[in-house]
Design an enzyme around this catalytic site. Structure first.
Site, PDB file in Angstrom:
ATOM      1  NE  ARG A  73      -2.978   1.963  -7.137  1.00  0.00           N
ATOM      2  CZ  ARG A  73      -3.108   3.505  -6.853  1.00  0.00           C
ATOM      3  NH1 ARG A  73      -2.165   3.922  -6.352  1.00  0.00           N
ATOM      4  NH2 ARG A  73      -4.238   4.066  -6.961  1.00  0.00           N
ATOM      5  CG  HIS A 109      -0.402   9.081   0.966  1.00  0.00           C
ATOM      6  ND1 HIS A 109      -1.278   8.982  -0.165  1.00  0.00           N
ATOM      7  CD2 HIS A 109      -0.226   7.618   0.890  1.00  0.00           C
ATOM      8  CE1 HIS A 109      -1.516   7.939  -0.735  1.00  0.00           C
ATOM      9  NE2 HIS A 109      -0.925   7.009  -0.021  1.00  0.00           N
ATOM     10  CB  SER A 116       2.606  -3.570   5.004  1.00  0.00           C
ATOM     11  OG  SER A 116       3.830  -4.226   5.078  1.00  0.00           O
TER      12      SER A 116
END
Length: 303
Positions: A108, A104, A266
């Site tokens: 951001r 993962h 999502s």
């Protein structure tokens, strides 16, 4: 320099590069792209891969979203302002072979604006973490060393700090502090300062994002053709259950998305295609399965 536009361009370019490399590695499956719009503002590109030679299910998603600051956001994110903007990449890969780890990563940037649209707050966050089903120490060391090298280029204290933050975040607290995997790095709410300005954090996020393929693909290449049995697959599905538990019970991003009318497909893209929940399942003491479990209960200093 327009930090916002440069970050958006970087995130989209990173998505393209990662998807191309993963398709080449799989050799069969191709990403299907789903463009979506958010009624409150912005949208994203969800790319999903499934039923491949290597990847059973995965997604490499980007989003560029914005809107008004709502009361749930004020409470959960502890922000104040009139409007906000966020852009990031999030990926999860669930391989077919139990000897290839799930992985993962997320990078951001978040901005908050005042009444005159001036930026009144900005922070960066992200990380990459590895969830193996069987423990190969050389793989763990390679993965962690790749991110230590990336961190050390910016601050020699980053890796130790961000590894600890990762070890203490991806935890199923309801299972005796059992980690879902063997960690990596994780950082959040890193705000520019006089010492480490916005360009510093931009470059750090970019370097960590760029390190993903170098950290993960060599492990995939080494393990994807190893023979495995039904027992190995059984254990993989048990551990995938722990992954689901963490994402639905503890993960801040998942919970925030579910509470703020996020795009459900999502948000739940990160969940594996098949999992197994068995009552009080315990691996045989001293087995390879137990060895992995002990590393999840007691985080290791890999480098």
């Amino acid at each position: 320099m327009n930090i916002k536009e440069n970050w958006i361009n970087y995130i989209h370019n990173l998505q393209d590069r990662i998807c191309a490399a993963l398709e080449a590695e799989d050799g069969k499956a191709r990403f299907q792209e789903d463009l979506w719009q958010r009624a409150e503002g912005g949208g994203g590109k969800t790319r999903v891969i499934a039923d491949g030679h290597v990847f059973e299910k995965g997604g490499v998603n980007t989003s560029v979203v914005f809107g008004e600051v709502t009361e749930p956001m004020r409470q959960q994110l502890k922000i104040d302002g009139r409007s906000w903007f966020a852009c990031g990449l999030s990926l999860v890969l669930h391989p077919v072979n139990p000897f290839v780890p799930t992985v993962h990563c997320n990078y951001r940037m978040f901005e908050v604006y005042g009444g005159n649209e001036d930026v009144i707050d900005r922070w960066f966050g992200g990380g990459t973490d590895l969830t193996p089903y069987y423990l190969f120490e050389e793989d763990a060391k390679h993965f962690h060393q790749t991110y230590k090298t990336a961190c050390d280029a910016f601050d020699p204290g980053f890796y130790g700090s961000f590894k600890k933050e990762c070890d203490n975040y991806f935890v199923n607290w309801h299972r005796n502090k059992e980690r879902r995997g063997i960690g990596g790095i994780f950082y959040d709410h890193q705000r520019p300062s006089a010492e480490k300005d916005v360009q510093f954090w931009f470059n750090f996020g970019k370097t960590c994002g760029d390190a993903f393929l170098a950290a993960y693909l060599p492990i995939v290449q080494k393990r994807k053709q190893l023979p495995y049995t039904a027992q190995h697959k059984h254990w993989q599905e048990i551990r995938r259950g722990r992954y689901v538990e963490f994402n639905l019970v503890h993960d801040r991003g998942t919970l925030f998305g579910l509470k703020t009318n996020g795009r459900i497909e999502s948000i739940l893209m990160s969940l594996p295609p098949t999992v197994r929940f068995e009552y009080n399942y315990q691996p045989t003491p001293g087995s390879e399965e137990d060895r992995l479990l002990q590393a999840c209960l007691n985080p290791v200093e890999w480098v």
